[in-house]
Design a protein around this motif. Sequence first.
Motif, PDB file in Angstrom:
ATOM      1  N   TYR A  31      93.303  14.291 -13.600  1.00 51.91           N
ATOM      2  CA  TYR A  31      93.251  13.656 -12.298  1.00 51.91           C
ATOM      3  C   TYR A  31      93.358  12.134 -12.352  1.00 51.91           C
ATOM      4  O   TYR A  31      92.760  11.492 -13.213  1.00 51.91           O
ATOM      5  CB  TYR A  31      91.931  14.015 -11.600  1.00 51.91           C
ATOM      6  N   ASP A  98      92.295  13.051  -7.673  1.00 48.49           N
ATOM      7  CA  ASP A  98      93.408  13.831  -7.140  1.00 48.49           C
ATOM      8  C   ASP A  98      94.498  13.945  -8.199  1.00 48.49           C
ATOM      9  O   ASP A  98      94.644  13.067  -9.054  1.00 48.49           O
ATOM     10  CB  ASP A  98      93.967  13.151  -5.881  1.00 48.49           C
ATOM     11  N   MET A 111      92.089  13.960  -0.534  1.00 49.33           N
ATOM     12  CA  MET A 111      91.903  14.047  -1.972  1.00 49.33           C
ATOM     13  C   MET A 111      91.313  15.385  -2.394  1.00 49.33           C
ATOM     14  O   MET A 111      90.624  16.053  -1.623  1.00 49.33           O
ATOM     15  CB  MET A 111      90.969  12.919  -2.430  1.00 49.33           C
ATOM     16  N   ASP A 112      91.535  15.742  -3.653  1.00 49.41           N
ATOM     17  CA  ASP A 112      91.013  17.010  -4.160  1.00 49.41           C
ATOM     18  C   ASP A 112      89.494  16.991  -4.276  1.00 49.41           C
ATOM     19  O   ASP A 112      88.824  18.002  -3.999  1.00 49.41           O
ATOM     20  CB  ASP A 112      91.623  17.308  -5.535  1.00 49.41           C
TER      21      ASP A 112
END
Length: 124
Positions: A31, A98, A111-112
């Motif tokens: 990430y 992310d 965002m993740d």
Amino acid sequence: VQLQASGGGLVQAGGSLRLSCAASGRTFSSYAMGWFRQAPGKEREFVAAISRSGGSTYYADSVKGRFTISIDNAKNTVYLQMNSLKPEDTAVYYCAADTRRPGTSWQRGGMDYWGKGTLVTVSS
């Protein structure tokens, strides 16, 4: 990926602060990392992002030249060095992770992973 931000506080205009975001989780290396902020009564906005290698960075125009994002892979930590702070920098700052590379797509959010925020207050 779990994210823990720290380093917020109260500072006078013109001063400096350094925020830290410690990441954990075995997929951390996949990430890019970054920072967002949300001022009272405003929407969350992008601040800065950095690739996992540290070789690519991207900043919001409002902080370019004043803020520096960096990453320490040995510590799984990303930093945001904030200099020449202004009252308008007052906000809760959030770190994020992310899979997208740092760039304009980060400005869209989504965002993740998100960490809990840390409050930065800049007095005039």
